[in-house]
Design a protein around this motif. Structure first.
Motif, PDB file in Angstrom:
ATOM      1  N   ALA A 260       0.837  -1.202   0.000  1.00  0.00           N
ATOM      2  CA  ALA A 260       0.000   0.000   0.000  1.00  0.00           C
ATOM      3  C   ALA A 260       0.873   1.254   0.000  1.00  0.00           C
ATOM      4  O   ALA A 260       0.570   2.243  -0.689  1.00  0.00           O
ATOM      5  CB  ALA A 260      -0.922  -0.008   1.207  1.00  0.00           C
ATOM      6  N   LYS A 261       1.962   1.229   0.742  1.00  0.00           N
ATOM      7  CA  LYS A 261       2.874   2.385   0.786  1.00  0.00           C
ATOM      8  C   LYS A 261       3.573   2.594  -0.554  1.00  0.00           C
ATOM      9  O   LYS A 261       3.851   3.723  -0.953  1.00  0.00           O
ATOM     10  CB  LYS A 261       3.905   2.189   1.894  1.00  0.00           C
ATOM     11  N   PRO A 265      -0.512  -0.752  -8.469  1.00  0.00           N
ATOM     12  CA  PRO A 265      -1.737  -1.573  -8.524  1.00  0.00           C
ATOM     13  C   PRO A 265      -1.392  -3.049  -8.652  1.00  0.00           C
ATOM     14  O   PRO A 265      -0.329  -3.418  -9.172  1.00  0.00           O
ATOM     15  CB  PRO A 265      -2.446  -1.058  -9.778  1.00  0.00           C
ATOM     16  N   ALA A 266      -2.327  -3.896  -8.186  1.00  0.00           N
ATOM     17  CA  ALA A 266      -2.112  -5.338  -8.214  1.00  0.00           C
ATOM     18  C   ALA A 266      -3.273  -6.021  -8.935  1.00  0.00           C
ATOM     19  O   ALA A 266      -4.436  -5.724  -8.652  1.00  0.00           O
ATOM     20  CB  ALA A 266      -1.980  -5.880  -6.795  1.00  0.00           C
ATOM     21  N   LEU A 291      -5.644  -6.908   0.581  1.00  0.00           N
ATOM     22  CA  LEU A 291      -4.982  -5.809  -0.132  1.00  0.00           C
ATOM     23  C   LEU A 291      -5.891  -4.592  -0.258  1.00  0.00           C
ATOM     24  O   LEU A 291      -5.438  -3.448  -0.100  1.00  0.00           O
ATOM     25  CB  LEU A 291      -4.532  -6.276  -1.512  1.00  0.00           C
ATOM     26  N   HIS A 292      -7.173  -4.820  -0.547  1.00  0.00           N
ATOM     27  CA  HIS A 292      -8.108  -3.696  -0.642  1.00  0.00           C
ATOM     28  C   HIS A 292      -8.192  -2.936   0.684  1.00  0.00           C
ATOM     29  O   HIS A 292      -8.144  -1.700   0.708  1.00  0.00           O
ATOM     30  CB  HIS A 292      -9.485  -4.180  -1.059  1.00  0.00           C
ATOM     31  N   LYS A 293      -8.323  -3.672   1.765  1.00  0.00           N
ATOM     32  CA  LYS A 293      -8.422  -3.027   3.082  1.00  0.00           C
ATOM     33  C   LYS A 293      -7.163  -2.249   3.429  1.00  0.00           C
ATOM     34  O   LYS A 293      -7.210  -1.243   4.142  1.00  0.00           O
ATOM     35  CB  LYS A 293      -8.723  -4.076   4.152  1.00  0.00           C
ATOM     36  N   LYS A 297      -4.870  -0.604  -4.917  1.00  0.00           N
ATOM     37  CA  LYS A 297      -5.806  -0.671  -6.041  1.00  0.00           C
ATOM     38  C   LYS A 297      -5.701  -2.056  -6.662  1.00  0.00           C
ATOM     39  O   LYS A 297      -4.615  -2.477  -7.076  1.00  0.00           O
ATOM     40  CB  LYS A 297      -5.461   0.404  -7.070  1.00  0.00           C
ATOM     41  N   ILE A 298      -6.827  -2.789  -6.759  1.00  0.00           N
ATOM     42  CA  ILE A 298      -6.772  -4.181  -7.194  1.00  0.00           C
ATOM     43  C   ILE A 298      -7.750  -4.484  -8.322  1.00  0.00           C
ATOM     44  O   ILE A 298      -8.790  -3.845  -8.462  1.00  0.00           O
ATOM     45  CB  ILE A 298      -7.038  -5.154  -6.024  1.00  0.00           C
TER      46      ILE A 298
END
Length: 385
Positions: A260-261, A265-266, A291-293, A297-298
């Motif tokens: 996240a840092k 995007p994944a 990952l969303h939490k 960006k997924i």
């Protein structure tokens, strides 16, 4: 002209419209609302009791590269003779007559990012295509989407068997760095030549293909399952100041806060099926929700043919079952996918002016009993139940 009426419309642009209508003209969405009147010359689809979604988008697959039921003759996704092949282009291998295209449309998937596999350190360019047509040139949304590169088991396994570099993760990283460094040098020589043909470097097709990466026009599309491989891809992207998308990201849930840092995007998956190799031993449908939490960006992929493309909604449904909110799971195969691919000006949501890629569902796409009643691509009905 086509008119859909009486439907529940999931616009994926922030609102769900009950008893809504959509007017389609010249392949585009012209109007959306609740009190629209069908033009006299319009084809009318009655959506009573049905749901309308934008056509779903697979942000990473290989449709058309490994054809259904053929074997070697239809296997065109990996040129396993050279670990560095950036000059390969997906469009030269895609066969839109492969039955996988029709199956995807029947499953409500209308667009895919497709391209080379992960045998090579650098495999070639991905393209974004619509899934209906008989000539790939007419189906392209974005011809040069990204440059595929791969970390981890695949390239080292392929080239170790050939007694070539890379046979280690170090070798894979070195091959990618070497190519990026040569591209920077090649670009700088071209710039310094100032158009003087006598001073231009010798033409190099591989390095020409890599120039859009170095110039930040397209990202590296980095196949990386394991956490250490994910971090290697990020390390190299930073070293050369290039764009990056994280593909597969299987162990992303283990490093979610750090990802996240970083801000890349994944595109996650394929999370369904067996753990066919060591680097998949942490595979779980929990990954998208975690990952969303964390703020990443997924999108969600099938990696077709690993999971057939028509099961993209199922993959998103299983991510929802594992904890990802329903609307976020839907976004992963619609607007999020479009934004990550850079095609959200045309597809990914139901909005005025966008391509009329629409799917009328009998039931909710996350229900295994749901069926597609109609699929539209560019305003044309390309499937009707």
């Amino acid at each position: 002209m086509l008119f859909i009426k009486n439907a529940k419309i999931y616009t994926m642009a922030g609102e769900v419209i009950e008893n809504g209508c959509i007017l389609v003209e010249n392949g585009k969405i012209k109007e959306i609302g609740t009190d629209l009147v069908a033009p006299l010359d319009a084809q009318v689809i009655d959506g009573e009791g049905k749901n309308v979604f934008p056509g779903f988008i697979d942000a990473h697959c290989h449709i058309g590269m490994w054809e259904e039921g053929i074997g070697f003759e239809g296997a065109d996704g990996n040129e396993m003779t050279d670990p560095v092949t950036p000059h390969l282009r997906a469009i030269d291998a895609l066969n839109p007559r492969d039955e996988a295209f029709e199956n995807a449309i029947k499953g409500g998937v209308t667009t895919a990012a497709t391209g080379p596999g992960s045998a090579n350190v650098i495999g070639g360019t991905f393209s974004v295509i619509k899934l209906h047509g008989n000539r790939i040139d007419d189906m392209i949304v974005k011809e040069t989407l990204a440059m595929k590169c791969a970390f981890g088991e695949n390239p080292k396994r392929v080239y170790n068997d050939k007694k070539m570099m890379p046979s280690t993760r170090m070798g894979t990283a070195a091959k990618l760095r070497e190519t990026l460094a040569k591209t920077v040098e090649y670009r700088d020589k071209k710039v310094a030549a100032g158009g003087d043909a006598s001073k231009m470097p010798t033409y190099d097709m591989k390095l020409e293909a890599m120039l859009p990466v170095i110039n930040k026009e397209i990202p590296l599309k980095a196949h990386a399952h394991r956490a250490d491989d994910i971090f290697t891809s990020i390390r190299i992207a930073k070293e050369f100041d290039v764009l990056l998308t994280l593909e597969h990201c299987t162990e992303g849930h283990l490093i979610a806060d750090q990802l996240a840092k970083e801000g890349y995007p994944a595109i996650i998956g394929p999370s369904f099926g067996n753990k066919s190799k060591f680097e998949l031993n942490q595979k779980t449908f929990d990954t998208p929700g975690v990952l969303h939490k964390a703020g990443v960006k997924i999108a969600i992929m099938t990696d077709s043919p690993v999971i057939p493309l028509e099961y993209l909604p199922m993959a998103a449904a299983l991510a929802h079952k594992a904890g990802l909110e329903e609307m976020e799971a839907l976004k992963c195969i619609s607007i999020n996918a479009a934004e990550i691919l850079g095609v959200d000006d045309r597809i990914g949501s139901i909005e005025v002016g966008k391509d009329a890629d629409l799917v009328v569902w009998e039931g909710h796409p996350f229900d295994l009993q749901a069926r597609v009643a109609f699929t539209l691509i560019n305003g044309e009905v390309v499937y009707q139940k």
